[in-house]
Design a protein around this motif. Structure first.
Motif, PDB file in Angstrom:
ATOM      1  N   ILE A 201       6.807   0.038   5.672  1.00  0.00           N
ATOM      2  CA  ILE A 201       6.139  -0.530   4.500  1.00  0.00           C
ATOM      3  C   ILE A 201       4.806  -1.121   4.953  1.00  0.00           C
ATOM      4  O   ILE A 201       4.764  -2.015   5.804  1.00  0.00           O
ATOM      5  CB  ILE A 201       7.017  -1.615   3.846  1.00  0.00           C
ATOM      6  N   SER A 202       3.708  -0.604   4.396  1.00  0.00           N
ATOM      7  CA  SER A 202       2.366  -1.096   4.705  1.00  0.00           C
ATOM      8  C   SER A 202       1.898  -1.984   3.562  1.00  0.00           C
ATOM      9  O   SER A 202       1.989  -1.600   2.395  1.00  0.00           O
ATOM     10  CB  SER A 202       1.401   0.074   4.900  1.00  0.00           C
TER      11      SER A 202
ATOM     12  N   THR B 128       6.198   3.022  -7.010  1.00  0.00           N
ATOM     13  CA  THR B 128       4.956   3.794  -7.016  1.00  0.00           C
ATOM     14  C   THR B 128       3.900   2.963  -6.301  1.00  0.00           C
ATOM     15  O   THR B 128       3.700   1.784  -6.631  1.00  0.00           O
ATOM     16  CB  THR B 128       4.498   4.096  -8.453  1.00  0.00           C
ATOM     17  N   PHE B 129       3.237   3.573  -5.341  1.00  0.00           N
ATOM     18  CA  PHE B 129       2.310   2.822  -4.495  1.00  0.00           C
ATOM     19  C   PHE B 129       0.909   3.408  -4.589  1.00  0.00           C
ATOM     20  O   PHE B 129       0.749   4.600  -4.833  1.00  0.00           O
ATOM     21  CB  PHE B 129       2.800   2.851  -3.039  1.00  0.00           C
TER      22      PHE B 129
ATOM     23  N   ASN C 268       0.815  -1.213   0.000  1.00  0.00           N
ATOM     24  CA  ASN C 268       0.000   0.000   0.000  1.00  0.00           C
ATOM     25  C   ASN C 268       0.850   1.265   0.000  1.00  0.00           C
ATOM     26  O   ASN C 268       0.535   2.232  -0.700  1.00  0.00           O
ATOM     27  CB  ASN C 268      -0.937  -0.001   1.215  1.00  0.00           C
ATOM     28  N   SER C 269       1.930   1.243   0.753  1.00  0.00           N
ATOM     29  CA  SER C 269       2.753   2.450   0.841  1.00  0.00           C
ATOM     30  C   SER C 269       4.109   2.091   1.419  1.00  0.00           C
ATOM     31  O   SER C 269       4.275   1.049   2.074  1.00  0.00           O
ATOM     32  CB  SER C 269       2.086   3.515   1.720  1.00  0.00           C
ATOM     33  N   ALA C 270       5.090   2.943   1.143  1.00  0.00           N
ATOM     34  CA  ALA C 270       6.415   2.849   1.769  1.00  0.00           C
ATOM     35  C   ALA C 270       6.795   4.269   2.175  1.00  0.00           C
ATOM     36  O   ALA C 270       6.965   5.147   1.321  1.00  0.00           O
ATOM     37  CB  ALA C 270       7.437   2.251   0.813  1.00  0.00           C
TER      38      ALA C 270
ATOM     39  N   THR D 243       5.863  -3.482   7.972  1.00  0.00           N
ATOM     40  CA  THR D 243       7.267  -3.890   8.101  1.00  0.00           C
ATOM     41  C   THR D 243       8.116  -2.630   8.223  1.00  0.00           C
ATOM     42  O   THR D 243       7.946  -1.680   7.451  1.00  0.00           O
ATOM     43  CB  THR D 243       7.716  -4.704   6.877  1.00  0.00           C
ATOM     44  N   THR D 244       9.019  -2.638   9.191  1.00  0.00           N
ATOM     45  CA  THR D 244       9.864  -1.467   9.428  1.00  0.00           C
ATOM     46  C   THR D 244      11.329  -1.815   9.167  1.00  0.00           C
ATOM     47  O   THR D 244      11.835  -2.830   9.673  1.00  0.00           O
ATOM     48  CB  THR D 244       9.705  -0.957  10.866  1.00  0.00           C
TER      49      THR D 244
END
Length: 775
Positions: free
Chosen positions: A569-570, A538-539, A523-525, A579-580
């Motif tokens: 990171i979702s 690109t998310f 979904n996103s970083a 995740t981190t």
């Protein structure tokens, strides 16, 4: 005198005192005779052979200390077939439920509750019993639900019917009254002429005397005005009621501000069988059942009452009309006056539409031998429609929830009752309804069905809905879904950039991999931390199993010192959606420092080279790289280092700059060093000298240290010019001699030498030598 004496014992007719007894009894007898005659005329005009209800016994006990029982004084009765009424008033502690009389015992009789009123704090109750024979020296005890103060009055009545059980035939209408404030009152409609209305009350607020309504009198009252502040009283109509169907209000005109409980009843007289009239009264002339679902049953109660002065015999009860039926009483049955029987009338339609019928009751009632009750109702069809016969959830990630709606609709002409909705199948659950639930036509109910798989693979289940729907008692909805594992793997949980010079960039690659059995959506970083940047994705983006995505994470410090950051990171990854990646790096500052920015060779003889040093030192917190050195100017040259060269912090190199003039006259040039120094990318040393035909030089020599525990690597030669006491490093050499050709005529110089170990440790200075150069 027998007539008179029977009245003398009634409440309200007792002798007022012992003084002038003979005179007073004559007065009372005269009054009684007048009253009796008046009563006799009233009953005679009615034309009915009715016995006169009379109070034969009257005893009272006031118990002004709290207790759970109260017992009347001992009393006796003088005749057979007397009705006994116990009037009990109680206090209360104010906590609901309020006080009640649990039971009444005594006189060897069975006592039955006639009326209880305890809607307000306190209690007012009437209990009955019937004594077929005269009683001697008996008492009555009331058992209370709370320990309170109370009062009991027991009255016995003659001239009452002996029908029924435990005095039921002697009791007509009953009623109660209660309020938080106002004048005490209770209302009933008499069922027989010549009846007497009596009642008992409790006032929980004050101990204050009653002011009875006109034509009424207080039989007994107990006024508690100190600790408990209660009033307990028994009250009656002063004369019997002349006509059946009379509305009687028993009550007081004062007080009007207290709360009260009041129970009243009608004591009916016995009637002559020769003039008795059987009468049957029905509680309703029509029963409407409204809408009733097919194959369901709606039931109403019909009460048959013996409302005449003689027993009434009900011979039969028959019903007509599709779907209607009766149960309850068995016929024929005889009801004594005041007795009732009940019928349960039911409507159970089997076809849709309106229906009608008739209930016919045959009796010997004087008002008619057949009574009819019209029956009506409408058969309706309950229908349950389910929005879907199957719910397919498709692929659902493990430990995540997918929810679909299931709508239940009442689509028939009658209300549908949903008895239950149960769900089965691993991972399936349901919310949204409370059962049983009834839906009127057109109404809906929504259920939320969810699938949350905990193991990978296909799953199935069922929602079973039980109802009274005409289309089937059970509707099944099949459930299906597949648990899948979306897994995101990150190539590293930390990115350590180490030391990075300020204003330079270090980059590393972070690889995201879809390592599960199903596609994973990133979904996103999100990156945080000063000096860190990220590019390459690109998310949101979806990675199929095995696919990867690379992110470029860079560290470009703008200031010296440690720095940290994160990449969060979702994703839709099963088990953990976040995740981190921890980031770290240290910004360092490379600095190049020159020992001098100017070298003046002075007067140098043509053809005689003169060499002077310039030292380059790494004085920052990071290695400095000298990428190149360039020189300009005729006669100038340098040696001593090859570029590029990297100097760690504190490390220095010395460059030998030589001026070898080929012509006389002034010469100038520059030596430029290119580096990554934070102070500037170029460092400049200005060069100057003068070619002459006369050359001066100073020859130096010294002795090597003896017995030195540390080998000497080289020697540093320092020089001071003129009267200055500031010595500057002139050059370094491994020899023990040196010729200084860069001296000026008519100038004084001073020199000293130090030895340097291979570790860089420098000794203390040698002795200083002063030299004057002539013209």
């Amino acid at each position: 005198m027998n007539i008179y004496s029977s009245y003398l014992s009634q409440p309200g007719f007792g002798l007022p005192g012992k003084i002038n007894y003979q005179l007073r009894i004559h007065i009372v007898v005269s009054q009684l005779l007048k009253r009796f005659c008046s009563l006799f005329v009233v009953f005679a005009c009615c034309g009915a052979a009715v016995a006169q209800v009379a109070i034969q016994t009257n005893v009272s006990k006031d118990q002004n200390s709290a207790s759970t029982t109260i017992t009347s004084p001992v009393f006796s009765t003088s005749a057979a077939n007397e009705l006994l009424l116990a009037f009990i008033s109680t206090d209360d502690n104010g906590a609901s439920p309020y006080t009640t009389v649990k039971s009444v015992t005594g006189a060897g009789l069975t006592w039955v509750l006639v009326k209880r009123t305890n809607n307000q704090p306190g209690d007012a109750e009437i209990w009955r019993a019937f004594a077929p024979a005269a009683l001697s020296s008996v008492s009555v005890t009331a058992n209370l639900s709370k320990s309170v103060v109370s009062s009991i009055t027991v009255l016995s009545f003659t001239g009452v019917p002996s029908t029924g059980t435990n005095g039921s035939g002697a009791i007509g209408a009953v009623a109660s009254g209660h309020a938080g404030s106002g004048a005490p009152a209770a209302k009933l409609v008499t069922t027989q002429s010549g009846s007497l209305v009596v009642g008992v009350g409790s006032d929980w607020v004050n101990g204050i005397a009653r002011t009875p309504l006109t034509g009424q009198s207080v039989i007994h009252q107990d006024l508690l005005s100190s600790t408990y502040k209660d009033t307990f009283w028994v009250q009656q109509l002063s004369t019997p009621v002349s006509a059946n169907g009379t509305t009687v209000t028993l009550g007081d005109s004062a007080p009007t501000t207290d709360l009260y409980n009041l129970s009243i009843c009608e004591v009916v007289p016995a009637t002559s069988s020769a003039n008795a009239s059987p009468q049957l009264t029905l509680s309703a002339s029509a029963l409407g059942f409204g809408n009733v679902n097919l194959n369901a049953t709606s039931t109403q109660t019909l009460t048959l009452s013996s409302s005449g002065t003689a027993p009434v015999t009900v011979n039969s009860a028959t019903v007509t009309g599709a779907g209607f039926s009766i149960t309850g009483a068995t016929f024929p049955v005889t009801l004594n006056p005041g007795q009732t029987a009940t019928l349960q009338v039911s409507f159970a339609p089997t076809v849709a539409g309106s229906a009608s019928g008739t209930l016919s009751i045959s009796s010997n009632s004087s008002s008619g031998t057949t009574a009819t009750v019209s029956l009506s109702g409408t058969g309706t069809t309950p229908q349950l429609t389910v929005s879907s016969g199957a719910l397919a959830f498709g692929n659902v990630n493990l430990n995540t929830t997918s929810t679909l709606a299931l709508t239940l609709t009442s689509s028939g002409t009658g209300a549908v009752t949903i008895n239950s909705a149960t769900i089965s199948g691993a991972g399936f659950s349901m919310t949204g309804g409370t059962f049983p639930a009834t839906l009127n036509p057109g109404q809906t109910l929504s259920l939320q069905v969810s699938f949350k798989p905990t193991v990978a693979g296909a799953a199935s289940g069922t929602v079973a809905i039980s109802s009274n729907s005409s289309s089937g008692s059970t509707a099944n909805v099949t459930l299906s879904g597949t648990g899948i594992s979306s897994q995101l793997t990150v190539s590293s949980s930390t990115l350590a950039f180490g030391n990075v010079p300020v204003k330079t960039t270090s980059s590393q690659t972070l690889t995201l991999t879809a390592s599960g059995t199903a596609a994973v959506t990133v979904n996103s970083a999100t990156l945080s931390g000063t000096g860190f940047t990220m590019s390459g994705g690109t998310f949101p983006t979806t990675l199929n199993p095995g696919q990867t995505l690379s992110l470029q994470v860079s560290f470009s410090p703008t200031a010296a010192g440690a720095a940290t950051g994160t990449v969060v990171i979702s994703s839709s990854s099963t088990g953990s959606t976040t995740t981190t990646v921890n980031l770290s790096g240290t910004g360092t500052s490379p600095t190049l420092t020159l020992s001098t920015t100017t070298i003046n060779f002075g007067n140098d003889a043509v053809g005689t080279p003169v060499t002077l040093p310039v030292t380059l030192t790494s004085t920052g917190t990071a290695p400095v790289t000298v990428s190149a050195a360039s020189l300009t100017g005729t006669g100038f040259s340098f040696s001593g280092a090859t570029f590029p060269v990297t100097l760690n912090p504190t490390i220095a190199i010395t460059i030998q700059v030589t001026f070898d003039p080929t012509t006389t006259g002034a010469a100038s040039g520059s030596l430029t060093f290119s580096s990554n120094s934070s102070t500037g990318s170029t460092s400049l040393v200005n060069l100057s000298g003068n070619g002459t035909t006369v050359q001066h030089q100073v020859s130096l020599s010294w002795s090597a240290p003896v017995n030195s525990p540390v080998p000497v690597s080289e020697y540093n030669i320092y020089r001071a010019t003129g009267s200055s006491t500031s010595y500057q490093l002139l050059t370094s050499t491994s020899n023990t001699t040196y010729v200084d050709s860069a001296v000026q005529a008519n100038t004084a110089y001073a020199y000293y030498v130090t030895s340097v170990a291979s570790s860089g440790t420098e000794s203390t200075p040698s002795n200083a030598v002063a030299v004057s150069v002539p013209n």
